[in-house]
Design a protein around this motif. Sequence first.
Motif, short mmCIF file in Angstrom:
data_model
loop_
_atom_site.label_atom_id
_atom_site.label_comp_id
_atom_site.label_asym_id
_atom_site.label_seq_id
_atom_site.Cartn_x
_atom_site.Cartn_y
_atom_site.Cartn_z
N ASP A 174 0.85 -1.20 0.00
CA ASP A 174 0.00 0.00 0.00
C ASP A 174 0.88 1.25 0.00
N PRO A 175 0.77 2.12 -1.01
CA PRO A 175 1.61 3.34 -1.05
C PRO A 175 1.34 4.28 0.11
N ARG A 176 0.14 4.19 0.71
CA ARG A 176 -0.16 5.05 1.86
C ARG A 176 0.69 4.66 3.06
N VAL A 177 0.92 3.35 3.24
CA VAL A 177 1.80 2.88 4.31
C VAL A 177 3.21 3.39 4.08
N LYS A 178 3.67 3.30 2.85
CA LYS A 178 5.02 3.76 2.53
C LYS A 178 5.16 5.27 2.77
N ALA A 179 4.08 6.02 2.47
CA ALA A 179 4.12 7.46 2.70
C ALA A 179 4.27 7.79 4.17
N LEU A 180 3.59 7.02 5.02
CA LEU A 180 3.68 7.24 6.46
C LEU A 180 5.04 6.79 7.00
N MET A 181 5.58 5.72 6.42
CA MET A 181 6.86 5.20 6.89
C MET A 181 8.00 6.16 6.59
N VAL A 182 7.81 7.05 5.61
CA VAL A 182 8.81 8.07 5.32
C VAL A 182 9.01 8.95 6.54
N ARG A 183 7.97 9.06 7.40
CA ARG A 183 8.04 9.88 8.60
C ARG A 183 8.58 9.09 9.80
N LYS A 184 9.38 8.06 9.52
CA LYS A 184 10.03 7.25 10.56
C LYS A 184 9.02 6.53 11.45
N VAL A 185 7.96 6.05 10.82
CA VAL A 185 6.94 5.25 11.49
C VAL A 185 7.09 3.81 11.01
N ARG A 186 7.05 2.86 11.92
CA ARG A 186 7.17 1.45 11.53
C ARG A 186 5.92 1.01 10.76
N GLN A 187 6.07 -0.05 9.97
CA GLN A 187 4.97 -0.52 9.14
C GLN A 187 3.72 -0.83 9.95
N GLU A 188 3.89 -1.55 11.08
CA GLU A 188 2.71 -1.91 11.86
C GLU A 188 2.02 -0.68 12.45
N GLN A 189 2.80 0.37 12.75
CA GLN A 189 2.21 1.60 13.27
C GLN A 189 1.43 2.32 12.16
N ALA A 190 2.02 2.36 10.95
CA ALA A 190 1.34 2.98 9.81
C ALA A 190 0.03 2.25 9.51
N GLU A 191 0.06 0.92 9.55
CA GLU A 191 -1.14 0.12 9.29
C GLU A 191 -2.20 0.37 10.35
N ALA A 192 -1.76 0.51 11.61
CA ALA A 192 -2.71 0.77 12.69
C ALA A 192 -3.41 2.12 12.49
N LEU A 193 -2.66 3.11 12.04
CA LEU A 193 -3.25 4.43 11.77
C LEU A 193 -4.26 4.36 10.64
N LEU A 194 -3.91 3.68 9.55
CA LEU A 194 -4.83 3.59 8.43
C LEU A 194 -6.07 2.76 8.77
N LYS A 195 -5.87 1.73 9.57
CA LYS A 195 -7.01 0.91 9.98
C LYS A 195 -7.98 1.72 10.82
N HIS A 196 -7.43 2.58 11.69
CA HIS A 196 -8.28 3.37 12.58
C HIS A 196 -8.98 4.51 11.83
N TYR A 197 -8.22 5.24 11.00
CA TYR A 197 -8.78 6.44 10.34
C TYR A 197 -9.40 6.13 8.98
N GLY A 198 -9.03 5.00 8.37
CA GLY A 198 -9.65 4.60 7.12
C GLY A 198 -8.96 5.10 5.86
N SER A 199 -8.37 6.27 5.91
CA SER A 199 -7.70 6.83 4.74
C SER A 199 -6.78 7.95 5.17
N LEU A 200 -5.87 8.35 4.27
CA LEU A 200 -5.00 9.48 4.55
C LEU A 200 -5.80 10.77 4.63
N THR A 201 -6.87 10.86 3.82
CA THR A 201 -7.70 12.07 3.85
C THR A 201 -8.26 12.33 5.23
#
Length: 237
Positions: A174-201
Amino acid sequence: MLLIDHRENPKLIHKLLVKLGDADKDERGHARTLQMTSGDYVLGDWGIEAKEINDLYRSILGIGRSRTIVAQLTDLCESFEKPFLVVYNTELKPWFHGRRPSARETSEERRKMAAVIHSFKLTMHQRFPKLHFLQLTTMDDFVEWLSTNHRQNLIAGVKHALPKAAPKPIYADDPRVKALMVRKVRQEQAEALLKHYGSLTVLLRKGTRQKDMMQVAGINRKQAKAILALRDDFSKD
């Protein structure tokens, strides 16, 4: 996953990593150490401030501390929906600088320490209405309490999230995960954020609060701020 502040008692950290496994060294591990901005432990939606009983006494009075227990609990209650103060051990150990006290002095100091702690407890829930308080006899009891509740979280998660048919991985490549990981966030943390909020928007909307992001994914305030700075680069998923 149990998140542990790396500044906690080394003996206690070692006991927890042995019992739950170090996720930084073994993919099967269920505990990870990092620097927390609030609390000593995060377990699901619980934020936990842990105090050995003598440390609690010193924190109440601010002895050798940059922050008192009141300041710590204020941050905890603001950062977590379910804040806990857990006190372990029961033996009060008075300390006298540079000398050996008499038995009478030690006894009097213990009474003073007990009175200070008792007075704090009397007004604790008045100051912090949503705070959960627990006192345990030993450090090992505290380790057992954390590991038991972690295990119950896993059981509850499996029970409520078991699908009828195994879905495809939601976040694979998922490119959204990669976008968040650029901010020094681990993959599982990025996935947790997307799961909770649903989208980057939704994640990057104006009303998103840093402390909510920290609770959802176990990230620190600096990481949350860096993620929200993506607003300058992205306007949609």
